[in-house]
Design a protein around this motif. Structure first.
Motif, PDB file in Angstrom:
ATOM      1  N   GLN A 190      10.483  -7.943  -7.341  1.00 56.77           N
ATOM      2  CA  GLN A 190       9.429  -7.393  -6.176  1.00 56.77           C
ATOM      3  C   GLN A 190       8.865  -7.239  -7.864  1.00 56.77           C
ATOM      4  N   TYR A 191       9.394  -6.663  -8.638  1.00 53.65           N
ATOM      5  CA  TYR A 191       8.275  -6.032  -9.789  1.00 53.65           C
ATOM      6  C   TYR A 191       8.060  -7.593 -10.906  1.00 53.65           C
ATOM      7  N   SER A 192       9.403  -7.909 -10.787  1.00 50.46           N
ATOM      8  CA  SER A 192       8.444  -9.379 -11.759  1.00 50.46           C
ATOM      9  C   SER A 192       7.494 -11.239 -11.000  1.00 50.46           C
ATOM     10  N   LYS A 193       7.774 -10.436  -9.544  1.00 52.24           N
ATOM     11  CA  LYS A 193       7.089 -11.720  -8.935  1.00 52.24           C
ATOM     12  C   LYS A 193       5.978 -11.086  -8.409  1.00 52.24           C
ATOM     13  N   CYS A 194       5.451 -10.243  -8.809  1.00 54.93           N
ATOM     14  CA  CYS A 194       4.038  -9.302  -9.116  1.00 54.93           C
ATOM     15  C   CYS A 194       3.191  -9.929  -9.901  1.00 54.93           C
ATOM     16  N   LYS A 195       4.656  -9.676 -11.116  1.00 53.82           N
ATOM     17  CA  LYS A 195       3.294  -9.952 -12.437  1.00 53.82           C
ATOM     18  C   LYS A 195       2.739 -11.555 -12.747  1.00 53.82           C
ATOM     19  N   GLU A 196       4.062 -12.352 -12.123  1.00 53.84           N
ATOM     20  CA  GLU A 196       3.732 -13.069 -11.846  1.00 53.84           C
ATOM     21  C   GLU A 196       3.062 -13.982 -11.460  1.00 53.84           C
ATOM     22  N   LYS A 197       2.288 -13.330  -9.990  1.00 52.59           N
ATOM     23  CA  LYS A 197       1.173 -13.092  -9.287  1.00 52.59           C
ATOM     24  C   LYS A 197      -0.514 -12.830 -10.386  1.00 52.59           C
ATOM     25  N   GLU A 198       0.273 -11.506 -10.980  1.00 54.14           N
ATOM     26  CA  GLU A 198      -0.830 -11.021 -11.669  1.00 54.14           C
ATOM     27  C   GLU A 198      -1.394 -11.836 -12.722  1.00 54.14           C
ATOM     28  N   ASN A 239      16.805  -1.230  -3.741  1.00 51.01           N
ATOM     29  CA  ASN A 239      17.790  -1.199  -4.420  1.00 51.01           C
ATOM     30  C   ASN A 239      16.610  -1.716  -5.941  1.00 51.01           C
ATOM     31  N   TRP A 240      17.756  -1.214  -7.252  1.00 50.28           N
ATOM     32  CA  TRP A 240      17.218  -1.913  -7.988  1.00 50.28           C
ATOM     33  C   TRP A 240      16.277  -3.036  -8.672  1.00 50.28           C
ATOM     34  N   GLN A 241      18.120  -3.931  -8.120  1.00 50.63           N
ATOM     35  CA  GLN A 241      17.074  -5.303  -7.463  1.00 50.63           C
ATOM     36  C   GLN A 241      16.386  -5.589  -7.284  1.00 50.63           C
ATOM     37  N   GLN A 242      16.307  -5.227  -5.910  1.00 52.02           N
ATOM     38  CA  GLN A 242      15.405  -5.923  -4.953  1.00 52.02           C
ATOM     39  C   GLN A 242      13.881  -5.232  -5.681  1.00 52.02           C
ATOM     40  N   GLY A 243      13.355  -4.249  -6.981  1.00 54.98           N
ATOM     41  CA  GLY A 243      12.408  -3.699  -6.748  1.00 54.98           C
ATOM     42  C   GLY A 243      12.136  -4.827  -8.003  1.00 54.98           C
ATOM     43  N   SER A 280       0.963  -1.328  -0.450  1.00 52.61           N
ATOM     44  CA  SER A 280      -0.105   0.021   0.341  1.00 52.61           C
ATOM     45  C   SER A 280       1.053   0.774  -0.485  1.00 52.61           C
ATOM     46  N   ASN A 281       1.910   1.102   0.690  1.00 52.86           N
ATOM     47  CA  ASN A 281       2.923   2.313   0.261  1.00 52.86           C
ATOM     48  C   ASN A 281       4.207   2.425  -0.700  1.00 52.86           C
ATOM     49  N   ILE A 282       4.214   2.796  -1.662  1.00 54.73           N
ATOM     50  CA  ILE A 282       5.592   2.723  -2.432  1.00 54.73           C
ATOM     51  C   ILE A 282       6.637   3.094  -2.142  1.00 54.73           C
ATOM     52  N   ASP A 283       6.469   4.341  -1.128  1.00 55.39           N
ATOM     53  CA  ASP A 283       8.068   4.301  -0.210  1.00 55.39           C
ATOM     54  C   ASP A 283       8.574   3.469  -0.082  1.00 55.39           C
ATOM     55  N   TYR A 284       8.312   1.812   0.072  1.00 53.67           N
ATOM     56  CA  TYR A 284       8.767   1.138   0.595  1.00 53.67           C
ATOM     57  C   TYR A 284       9.684   0.554  -0.915  1.00 53.67           C
ATOM     58  N   ILE A 285       9.418   0.203  -1.630  1.00 58.36           N
ATOM     59  CA  ILE A 285       9.680   0.095  -3.448  1.00 58.36           C
ATOM     60  C   ILE A 285      10.743   0.788  -3.524  1.00 58.36           C
ATOM     61  N   LEU A 286      10.046   2.180  -3.386  1.00 54.20           N
ATOM     62  CA  LEU A 286      11.822   3.222  -3.797  1.00 54.20           C
ATOM     63  C   LEU A 286      12.685   2.874  -3.579  1.00 54.20           C
ATOM     64  N   LYS A 287      12.806   3.041  -1.897  1.00 58.65           N
ATOM     65  CA  LYS A 287      14.204   2.913  -1.303  1.00 58.65           C
ATOM     66  C   LYS A 287      14.622   2.194  -1.512  1.00 58.65           C
TER      67      LYS A 287
END
Length: 98
Positions: free
Chosen positions: A22-30, A15-19, A6-13
């Motif tokens: 997370q993005y890949s995992k979200c796309k997979e779940k979607e 590093n790019w590899q973690q981001g 719910s808070n995008i700050d966690y993602i923005l803070k």
């Protein structure tokens, strides 16, 4: 991603590899959620038409293999010819010369 975090700050803070992970995992779940919804519809059809039952796991595996291996019987030359035609049409519409 906002539906999961719910808070995008966690993602923005992060590093790019973690981001990226997370993005890949979200796309997979979607993707899996959409596949689940489609399987539920197909499941109703399987029941009403007496078709062979397919588990969701098999259904998901089949969909993933199809999306990773799209059927394209065109050669590289055919694709390049089509791209050249699109380029020519684009130049003609702009009033330019190729």
């Amino acid at each position: 991603m906002l539906s999961r975090y719910s808070n995008i700050d966690y993602i923005l803070k992060s590093n790019w590899q973690q981001g990226y992970k997370q993005y890949s995992k979200c796309k997979e779940k979607e993707f899996e959620k959409c596949a689940w919804d489609k399987w539920l519809i197909d499941y109703q059809i399987m029941q009403s038409n007496g078709q062979k039952y397919i588990t969701f796991e098999k259904f998901l595996k089949d969909i993933k293999s199809k999306s990773q291996n799209p059927k394209n019987n065109k050669t590289n030359e055919q694709i390049l010819e089509e791209m050249e035609k699109v380029k020519q049409l684009h130049c003609q519409q702009k009033g330019g010369v190729n």
